[in-house]
Write a protein that holds these residues in place. Sequence first.
Motif, PDB file in Angstrom:
ATOM      1  N   VAL A   1       0.824  -1.210   0.000  1.00 25.47           N
ATOM      2  CA  VAL A   1       0.000   0.000   0.000  1.00 25.47           C
ATOM      3  C   VAL A   1       0.860   1.263   0.000  1.00 25.47           C
ATOM      4  N   CYS A   2       1.810   1.377   0.959  1.00 24.88           N
ATOM      5  CA  CYS A   2       2.528   2.647   1.135  1.00 24.88           C
ATOM      6  C   CYS A   2       4.017   2.607   0.820  1.00 24.88           C
TER       7      CYS A   2
ATOM      8  N   CYS B   1      -0.456  -0.114   8.019  1.00 26.67           N
ATOM      9  CA  CYS B   1      -1.445  -0.602   7.049  1.00 26.67           C
ATOM     10  C   CYS B   1      -2.046  -1.926   7.524  1.00 26.67           C
TER      11      CYS B   1
ATOM     12  N   ASN C   1      -4.689  -1.196  10.018  1.00 25.62           N
ATOM     13  CA  ASN C   1      -5.927  -0.725   9.378  1.00 25.62           C
ATOM     14  C   ASN C   1      -6.773  -1.877   8.847  1.00 25.62           C
ATOM     15  N   VAL C   2      -6.120  -2.939   8.379  1.00 24.44           N
ATOM     16  CA  VAL C   2      -6.848  -4.115   7.897  1.00 24.44           C
ATOM     17  C   VAL C   2      -7.400  -4.906   9.085  1.00 24.44           C
TER      18      VAL C   2
ATOM     19  N   LYS D   1     -10.319  -3.532  10.600  1.00 26.37           N
ATOM     20  CA  LYS D   1     -11.395  -3.467   9.600  1.00 26.37           C
ATOM     21  C   LYS D   1     -11.725  -2.028   9.164  1.00 26.37           C
ATOM     22  N   TYR D   2     -10.720  -1.125   9.277  1.00 31.34           N
ATOM     23  CA  TYR D   2     -10.879   0.213   8.706  1.00 31.34           C
ATOM     24  C   TYR D   2     -10.751   0.121   7.190  1.00 31.34           C
ATOM     25  N   TRP D   3      -9.919  -0.817   6.743  1.00 34.62           N
ATOM     26  CA  TRP D   3      -9.712  -1.033   5.317  1.00 34.62           C
ATOM     27  C   TRP D   3     -10.216  -2.422   4.948  1.00 34.62           C
ATOM     28  N   SER D   4     -10.737  -2.543   3.757  1.00 36.76           N
ATOM     29  CA  SER D   4     -11.253  -3.825   3.285  1.00 36.76           C
ATOM     30  C   SER D   4     -10.132  -4.684   2.703  1.00 36.76           C
ATOM     31  N   LYS D   5     -10.393  -5.966   2.633  1.00 40.18           N
ATOM     32  CA  LYS D   5      -9.461  -6.882   1.979  1.00 40.18           C
ATOM     33  C   LYS D   5      -9.393  -6.566   0.484  1.00 40.18           C
TER      34      LYS D   5
ATOM     35  N   LYS E   1      -9.298  -3.622  -0.828  1.00 35.51           N
ATOM     36  CA  LYS E   1      -8.286  -2.571  -0.964  1.00 35.51           C
ATOM     37  C   LYS E   1      -6.890  -3.192  -1.013  1.00 35.51           C
ATOM     38  N   ILE E   2      -6.666  -4.188  -0.181  1.00 34.81           N
ATOM     39  CA  ILE E   2      -5.357  -4.838  -0.138  1.00 34.81           C
ATOM     40  C   ILE E   2      -5.137  -5.670  -1.393  1.00 34.81           C
TER      41      ILE E   2
END
Length: 160
Positions: A35-36, A68, A71-72, A75-79, A81-82
Amino acid sequence: MAKTDDSVNKHGLPRTIPGPVQRLIRQAAGFGCVVCGRASCQYEHVDPEYKEAKEHDATKMAYLCAGCHDNVTRKYWSKDKIKAAMNDPYCKRKGFSFGAFDIQGFPELSLGNMRFEQTPRILEINGESIIEIAPPEEKGGPVLLSAKFISLDGKDLLRI
């Protein structure tokens, strides 16, 4: 309350990921967070999640920095997104990772008892550069490290 053993999941899969699988995940990510781009990372089971995984499948796992990964996990970010980041890793887009291994300026390198300063070619065999260091392409950018790994029969195994 009984203590649960969290060193394995319900299928008996240990948390410890074998070295060869870790290496495949790092290579697929371009050696940084997908991601970053941060260099120091952890491994994330994307599909299925670790609790449902029956194996450590490098093609279904991501290399994520602690931030990151958190965040996963929260559950702030969805799978999804990853998964998208795995298909277009930051480091492969940008050409480098950063963070814990960020070296500014031209590094001094030691190899055994030898010390190299301002030496771009560290190892050369029959006129071919095997390991070399180059200064950053732009001010504040990372030092560039290149290496060539070959099999005993002379076939390319990996170029980084």
